[in-house]
Design a protein around this motif. Sequence first.
Motif, short mmCIF file in Angstrom:
data_model
loop_
_atom_site.label_atom_id
_atom_site.label_comp_id
_atom_site.label_asym_id
_atom_site.label_seq_id
_atom_site.Cartn_x
_atom_site.Cartn_y
_atom_site.Cartn_z
N VAL A 177 0.84 -1.20 -0.14
CA VAL A 177 -0.35 0.61 0.01
C VAL A 177 1.06 1.69 0.08
O VAL A 177 0.56 2.16 -0.59
N PHE A 178 1.84 0.74 1.02
CA PHE A 178 2.56 2.05 0.93
C PHE A 178 3.43 2.42 -0.44
O PHE A 178 3.31 3.34 -1.23
N GLU A 179 3.56 1.08 -0.97
CA GLU A 179 4.49 1.43 -2.16
C GLU A 179 3.40 1.90 -2.93
O GLU A 179 3.96 2.80 -4.41
N ARG A 180 2.48 1.86 -3.84
CA ARG A 180 1.60 2.04 -4.32
C ARG A 180 1.22 3.75 -4.01
O ARG A 180 0.72 4.27 -5.92
N PHE A 181 0.85 4.13 -2.90
CA PHE A 181 -0.03 5.29 -2.57
C PHE A 181 0.84 6.27 -2.41
O PHE A 181 0.51 7.41 -2.19
N SER A 182 1.85 5.71 -1.99
CA SER A 182 2.99 7.11 -0.74
C SER A 182 3.18 7.64 -1.52
O SER A 182 4.09 7.52 -2.65
N ASP A 183 3.37 9.67 -1.38
CA ASP A 183 4.05 10.09 -2.35
C ASP A 183 5.28 10.56 -1.24
O ASP A 183 6.74 11.03 -2.19
N HIS A 184 6.35 9.66 0.06
CA HIS A 184 7.49 9.28 0.30
C HIS A 184 8.25 8.70 -0.25
O HIS A 184 7.31 7.08 -0.77
N SER A 185 9.64 8.07 -0.14
CA SER A 185 10.18 7.55 -0.49
C SER A 185 10.20 6.20 0.47
O SER A 185 10.41 6.56 1.58
N ILE A 186 11.06 5.41 -0.06
CA ILE A 186 11.18 3.93 1.31
C ILE A 186 11.78 4.07 2.09
O ILE A 186 13.36 3.68 0.63
N THR A 187 12.08 3.32 3.42
CA THR A 187 12.82 3.04 4.04
C THR A 187 13.69 1.90 4.50
O THR A 187 13.14 1.06 3.69
N LYS A 188 14.51 2.49 4.18
CA LYS A 188 15.17 1.01 5.06
C LYS A 188 14.89 0.37 5.83
O LYS A 188 14.22 -0.82 5.26
N GLU A 189 13.79 1.46 6.61
CA GLU A 189 13.68 0.30 7.78
C GLU A 189 12.17 -0.85 7.26
O GLU A 189 12.26 -1.68 7.56
N GLU A 219 11.34 -1.63 4.30
CA GLU A 219 12.19 -2.00 3.80
C GLU A 219 12.45 -3.52 4.08
O GLU A 219 12.35 -4.65 3.34
N ASP A 220 13.84 -3.38 4.60
CA ASP A 220 13.73 -4.46 5.70
C ASP A 220 12.84 -4.83 6.41
O ASP A 220 12.89 -7.00 6.52
N SER A 221 11.73 -4.90 7.00
CA SER A 221 10.48 -5.39 8.06
C SER A 221 9.22 -5.66 6.55
O SER A 221 9.36 -7.19 6.83
N PHE A 222 9.42 -5.16 5.43
CA PHE A 222 8.85 -5.90 4.70
C PHE A 222 9.95 -7.46 3.95
O PHE A 222 8.41 -8.29 3.72
N GLU A 223 10.38 -7.35 4.06
CA GLU A 223 11.87 -8.33 3.22
C GLU A 223 11.70 -9.31 4.01
O GLU A 223 11.74 -11.14 4.40
N GLU A 224 11.86 -8.95 5.55
CA GLU A 224 11.62 -10.19 6.80
C GLU A 224 10.52 -10.94 6.60
O GLU A 224 10.10 -12.04 6.66
N ALA A 225 9.52 -9.98 6.14
CA ALA A 225 8.02 -10.65 6.27
C ALA A 225 7.73 -11.55 5.32
O ALA A 225 7.36 -12.79 5.11
N CYS A 226 8.53 -11.89 4.49
CA CYS A 226 8.60 -12.45 2.45
C CYS A 226 9.18 -13.51 3.12
O CYS A 226 9.02 -14.75 2.67
N ALA A 227 10.20 -13.65 3.74
CA ALA A 227 11.16 -14.50 3.72
C ALA A 227 10.45 -15.45 4.67
O ALA A 227 10.42 -16.60 4.69
N PHE A 228 9.84 -14.78 5.43
CA PHE A 228 8.90 -15.76 7.08
C PHE A 228 8.23 -16.58 6.72
O PHE A 228 7.85 -17.33 6.67
N ILE A 229 6.99 -16.18 5.27
CA ILE A 229 6.06 -16.95 5.20
C ILE A 229 6.21 -17.51 3.46
O ILE A 229 4.95 -17.64 2.73
N ASP A 230 7.54 -17.17 2.94
CA ASP A 230 7.53 -17.84 1.63
C ASP A 230 7.08 -16.50 0.09
O ASP A 230 6.34 -17.42 -0.15
N VAL A 231 7.05 -15.93 0.59
CA VAL A 231 6.35 -14.85 -0.29
C VAL A 231 7.05 -15.09 -2.06
O VAL A 231 8.35 -14.38 -1.55
#
Length: 294
Positions: free
Chosen positions: A242-254, A256-268
């Motif tokens: 949702v942030f990536e598609r609709f926010s005007d702000h840049s994606i922070t490292k925090e 992105e790291d939170s997202f990547e951890e979640a993707c790895a956790f449930i094999d997305v």
Amino acid sequence: MFNEDAMREGIAKASLILKALEVETVPVEILQLHALITGDTPSIADIDAVISRNPEVMGEFLSIANKALNRPADDLILNVTSAIHLLGLEEIHQLFVLSHVLKIVPVSQADHKILKRCMRAGIASAELTHWLYGFSRSETFLISYMQDIGALYMMRHDPLNYRDRFYNQQQEFPISKYEDEENYYKTSHAYVGGLITKRWDLGALLYRSVLFHHHSDLQALAKYDERTSKMVALNRIANFLVFERFSDHSITKELEDSFEEACAFIDVTEPMLKSADAALEKWADSEGLPEASH
């Protein structure tokens, strides 16, 4: 993994905040529906009659059901009986409660903005459950939609500071800025939201998922409750999309790291993310549906 003293303090302070505010009571229709669904022989006609009693709530209910199920435009659910057959009684109850929550809880434009973001997250998380065993679309939709219900009450508790100083910044810094909120208030919107979901009797998974949706360690959370940890991971991924598609702000490292951890956790996988993003493109700005039949 958990600081039990801090959790007890957080829940106690959240309870005090809710006592000081005007918190909506459970509508009689929800109590009636619960009694019908948990009865020995639930009647679809009686359940339909309770949900259809208020046309505005019924319309919201059908809109939510179609978004949760990502129904095609030429095959929308247009009546309550069809929804009952497609969803099942427990999910019907959850989505009906949500339709009431959306009718009576928001009081400001800021409230509606938060809920719209959460609705979008619900669309994404519901789509991802197609590949995740043990979760239903409407269940995950409801949980993501309710994730920040406590923030509406925190804004009423501290209208001058809460939204800009704490909540808004958590979209880019979901871990560190949430910890700032906890440290400042000795509670948080997660505690407040958790108590509200208990009051509305929406089940243990929703309560725990709302309570821990900013938790920093998915592996540690899995040792406490595996389903909750997976739902928190789903929610993280949905919030990122949702942030990536609709926010005007840049994606922070925090973030992105939170997202990547979640993707790895449930094999997305990438196809799963593309499917969730396509569901967002379809439903994210939908305000209504064709008129329901009676």
